[in-house]
Design an enzyme around this catalytic site. Structure first.
Site, PDB file in Angstrom:
ATOM      1  N   LEU A 115       8.567   5.586  19.113  1.00 21.49           N
ATOM      2  CA  LEU A 115       8.997   5.320  20.489  1.00 21.49           C
ATOM      3  C   LEU A 115       7.875   4.655  21.295  1.00 21.49           C
ATOM      4  O   LEU A 115       8.059   3.588  21.858  1.00 21.49           O
ATOM      5  CB  LEU A 115       9.462   6.634  21.135  1.00 21.49           C
ATOM      6  CG  LEU A 115      10.250   6.494  22.429  1.00 21.49           C
ATOM      7  CD1 LEU A 115      11.520   5.683  22.226  1.00 21.49           C
ATOM      8  CD2 LEU A 115      10.602   7.876  22.993  1.00 21.49           C
ATOM      9  N   HIS A 116       6.755   5.311  21.385  1.00 23.05           N
ATOM     10  CA  HIS A 116       5.525   4.762  21.968  1.00 23.05           C
ATOM     11  C   HIS A 116       5.566   4.437  23.461  1.00 23.05           C
ATOM     12  O   HIS A 116       4.577   3.932  24.005  1.00 23.05           O
ATOM     13  CB  HIS A 116       5.050   3.508  21.206  1.00 23.05           C
ATOM     14  CG  HIS A 116       4.911   3.695  19.736  1.00 23.05           C
ATOM     15  ND1 HIS A 116       4.421   4.846  19.171  1.00 23.05           N
ATOM     16  CD2 HIS A 116       5.197   2.881  18.695  1.00 23.05           C
ATOM     17  CE1 HIS A 116       4.419   4.731  17.849  1.00 23.05           C
ATOM     18  NE2 HIS A 116       4.895   3.562  17.539  1.00 23.05           N
ATOM     19  N   CYS A 176       5.175  -5.406  16.326  1.00 20.89           N
ATOM     20  CA  CYS A 176       4.568  -4.407  17.222  1.00 20.89           C
ATOM     21  C   CYS A 176       3.098  -4.787  17.455  1.00 20.89           C
ATOM     22  O   CYS A 176       2.376  -5.098  16.503  1.00 20.89           O
ATOM     23  CB  CYS A 176       4.667  -2.998  16.633  1.00 20.89           C
ATOM     24  SG  CYS A 176       6.372  -2.460  16.385  1.00 20.89           S
ATOM     25  N   GLU A 218       0.822  -1.213   0.000  1.00 24.69           N
ATOM     26  CA  GLU A 218       0.000   0.000   0.000  1.00 24.69           C
ATOM     27  C   GLU A 218       0.852   1.258   0.000  1.00 24.69           C
ATOM     28  O   GLU A 218       1.928   1.277   0.582  1.00 24.69           O
ATOM     29  CB  GLU A 218      -0.824   0.058   1.296  1.00 24.69           C
ATOM     30  CG  GLU A 218      -1.848  -1.008   1.411  1.00 24.69           C
ATOM     31  CD  GLU A 218      -2.465  -1.055   2.807  1.00 24.69           C
ATOM     32  OE1 GLU A 218      -2.647   0.002   3.438  1.00 24.69           O
ATOM     33  OE2 GLU A 218      -2.766  -2.173   3.247  1.00 24.69           O
ATOM     34  N   GLY A 224       6.050  -2.323   6.671  1.00 24.54           N
ATOM     35  CA  GLY A 224       7.444  -2.772   6.740  1.00 24.54           C
ATOM     36  C   GLY A 224       8.319  -1.907   7.620  1.00 24.54           C
ATOM     37  O   GLY A 224       7.937  -0.814   8.023  1.00 24.54           O
ATOM     38  N   CYS A 279      -1.825   2.379   7.467  1.00 26.51           N
ATOM     39  CA  CYS A 279      -1.141   1.363   6.663  1.00 26.51           C
ATOM     40  C   CYS A 279      -1.428  -0.064   7.123  1.00 26.51           C
ATOM     41  O   CYS A 279      -1.685  -0.322   8.275  1.00 26.51           O
ATOM     42  CB  CYS A 279       0.351   1.621   6.648  1.00 26.51           C
ATOM     43  SG  CYS A 279       1.067   1.581   8.283  1.00 26.51           S
ATOM     44  N   CYS A 320       0.000  -3.042  15.570  1.00 27.18           N
ATOM     45  CA  CYS A 320       0.151  -2.736  14.140  1.00 27.18           C
ATOM     46  C   CYS A 320      -0.427  -3.825  13.239  1.00 27.18           C
ATOM     47  O   CYS A 320      -0.157  -5.016  13.430  1.00 27.18           O
ATOM     48  CB  CYS A 320       1.631  -2.538  13.835  1.00 27.18           C
ATOM     49  SG  CYS A 320       1.936  -2.107  12.120  1.00 27.18           S
ATOM     50  N   CYS A 357       5.780  -7.419   7.615  1.00 27.73           N
ATOM     51  CA  CYS A 357       6.790  -6.902   8.545  1.00 27.73           C
ATOM     52  C   CYS A 357       7.040  -7.969   9.598  1.00 27.73           C
ATOM     53  O   CYS A 357       6.129  -8.694   9.982  1.00 27.73           O
ATOM     54  CB  CYS A 357       6.263  -5.625   9.199  1.00 27.73           C
ATOM     55  SG  CYS A 357       7.453  -4.838  10.305  1.00 27.73           S
TER      56      CYS A 357
HETATM   57  N1  SAH Z   1       8.297   0.188  10.789  1.00 27.24           N
HETATM   58  C1  SAH Z   1       8.369   1.607  10.809  1.00 27.24           C
HETATM   59  C2  SAH Z   1       7.463   2.290   9.795  1.00 27.24           C
HETATM   60  C3  SAH Z   1       6.099   1.749   9.591  1.00 27.24           C
HETATM   61  S1  SAH Z   1       4.894   1.999  10.868  1.00 27.24           S
HETATM   62  C4  SAH Z   1       8.127   2.142  12.192  1.00 27.24           C
HETATM   63  O1  SAH Z   1       7.869   1.350  13.092  1.00 27.24           O
HETATM   64  O2  SAH Z   1       8.272   3.332  12.400  1.00 27.24           O
HETATM   65  C5  SAH Z   1       4.510   3.707  10.781  1.00 27.24           C
HETATM   66  C6  SAH Z   1       4.041   4.302  12.104  1.00 27.24           C
HETATM   67  O3  SAH Z   1       2.696   3.896  12.390  1.00 27.24           O
HETATM   68  C7  SAH Z   1       4.866   3.860  13.289  1.00 27.24           C
HETATM   69  O4  SAH Z   1       5.077   4.939  14.165  1.00 27.24           O
HETATM   70  C8  SAH Z   1       3.968   2.823  13.924  1.00 27.24           C
HETATM   71  O5  SAH Z   1       4.332   2.570  15.236  1.00 27.24           O
HETATM   72  C9  SAH Z   1       2.615   3.441  13.726  1.00 27.24           C
HETATM   73  N2  SAH Z   1       1.483   2.534  13.847  1.00 27.24           N
HETATM   74  C10 SAH Z   1       1.423   1.228  13.527  1.00 27.24           C
HETATM   75  N3  SAH Z   1       0.218   0.721  13.792  1.00 27.24           N
HETATM   76  C11 SAH Z   1      -0.513   1.740  14.287  1.00 27.24           C
HETATM   77  C12 SAH Z   1      -1.845   1.843  14.765  1.00 27.24           C
HETATM   78  N4  SAH Z   1      -2.676   0.794  14.788  1.00 27.24           N
HETATM   79  N5  SAH Z   1      -2.255   3.054  15.201  1.00 27.24           N
HETATM   80  C13 SAH Z   1      -1.428   4.132  15.182  1.00 27.24           C
HETATM   81  N6  SAH Z   1      -0.173   4.090  14.756  1.00 27.24           N
HETATM   82  C14 SAH Z   1       0.292   2.905  14.323  1.00 27.24           C
END
Ligand code: SAH
Length: 359
Positions: free
Chosen positions: A218-219, A119, A95, A162, A344, A122, A115
């Site tokens: 970071l989260h 996480c 996508e 990814g 995404c 995600c 990926c």
């Molecule tokens: N792998 C990379 C880039 C892809 S994810 C990364 O981790 O940064 C892009 C962003 O979207 C990241 O900050 C990820 O933590 C966040 N993300 C993933 N799933 C999400 C969700 N369900 N809600 C909000 N943010 C999300």
């Protein structure tokens, strides 16, 4: 035909590599200068009117041409955000999302099919990683969207499906290709890369001489919370990650921004906000230097499988105010494309589950 798995596709090649291919086959090398810009405008070798059949045959024998095709295209009625589901040459799909800002069009692209970072909030990681994208497939997303829209794309974020630093070589090659003056010429300052925190690769990236913006997902402010949300934290705990960020800043002079997904009851209390401000200030600011610190707060997008819910607006505002009160710029990410499920990983998953009810 050469084997696709080992031979770089045509769009992955630099002008010098095209020159070498042409020269080896007895073709004039200046043709590379005609072919490279046209490929980057989305033209196939067949469509290039200034090269002949012999040249096309040379190219076809040396590097397969793998254009992306649009499987689905959704346009938001709310804000004009466009979401593409692209098919790759082997039937896999990824996508990309094009967002309209005042300063122009920004495309968010995928770096891998799936990926493997795991996480927990995600959607992109639910089925694991299928394969890496080639530099040409990364570029193909920009080229194909731009051609389809008929408008110039001026900014790129590597924030789709990814983990870009888990596909390091192809991603770096892509950044060099897309910023090439003879191609799309999108400067590094208009490119952001988002990573879940592969600290060793951040150190490597700092030495590439590519002044892109780094975004760290970071989260969480401490290892207990981060371990529970992001398995990568066991390999590169927060201290290690932030030390790499520090080195990146000193090496490149580029500011780093942080992504922080707010999840109700997991990482959104005032106490957590204070801890976050403290950990960022402690690691990234010294007495003599101040690195501008910016945190993007993203209300979590609910993914059915994760069971996580977004924080309430009051919690989100309180979190932002607490960070600001401690010298950290915090903005709440605007939701774009809310009506087309633009975040995404979700379109690809929906597409896969239609094809195969067992997934
Ligand atoms: N792998 C990379 C880039 C892809 S994810 C990364 O981790 O940064 C892009 C962003 O979207 C990241 O900050 C990820 O933590 C966040 N993300 C993933 N799933 C999400 C969700 N369900 N809600 C909000 N943010 C999300």
């Amino acid at each position: 035909m050469p084997s696709d798995a080992t031979t770089p596709d045509l769009l992955s090649l630099f002008p010098e590599e095209l020159e070498a291919i042409l020269q080896k086959a007895g073709e004039p090398k200046y043709r590379a200068g005609q072919i490279f810009p046209q490929l980057h405008r989305g033209l196939s070798p067949e469509e290039m009117t200034n090269i002949g059949k012999a040249t096309r045959n040379v190219l076809a024998a040396a590097a397969p041409y793998h254009p992306l095709s649009v499987i689905r295209k959704l346009v938001s009625a709310l804000d004009g955000t466009v979401k593409y589901l692209f098919a790759l040459y082997d039937g896999e799909c990824v996508e990309s999302v094009v967002m309209r800002y005042e300063h122009g069009l920004t495309i968010c692209i995928s770096s891998q099919v799936g990926c493997r970072m795991g996480c927990r909030f995600c959607a992109s990681t639910l089925g694991g990683k299928v394969r890496d994208l080639s530099a040409g497939e990364l570029l193909g997303q920009v080229v194909t969207a731009q051609r389809d829209l008929g408008e110039r794309i001026s900014n790129i974020v590597l924030m789709g499906i990814g983990e870009p630093l888990d596909n390091y070589d192809q991603v770096v090659r892509f950044i060099r290709l897309v910023s090439h003056p003879d191609g799309l010429n999108i400067g590094c300052r208009h490119i952001s890369l988002s990573t879940c925190g592969l600290a060793d690769r951040i150190d490597r990236l700092a030495k590439e001489g590519l002044p892109i913006t780094l975004s760290i997902s970071l989260h969480a402010p401490d290892d207990t919370i981060r371990d529970s949300l992001m398995p990568v934290n066991r390999r590169f705990p927060i201290h290690t990650l932030l030390e790499s960020c520090n080195r990146y800043f000193h090496e490149t002079g580029r500011r780093i921004s942080f992504e922080y997904t707010l999840i109700a009851g997991q990482n959104d209390t005032e106490e957590v906000a204070l801890k976050l401000a403290d950990v960022l200030n402690r690691h990234l600011r010294s007495e003599t230097e101040t690195m501008p610190i910016h945190v993007n707060l993203i209300p979590v997008n609910t993914v059915k499988e994760s069971g996580f819910a977004r924080s309430g607006n009051a919690e989100i505002q309180r979190f932002a105010r607490t960070l600001e009160a401690h010298g950290i710029r915090a903005t709440v990410r605007r939701t774009l494309g809310a009506d087309i499920n633009a975040s995404c990983g979700q379109l690809r998953r929906a597409h896969l589950s239609q094809e195969d009810p067992s997934t």
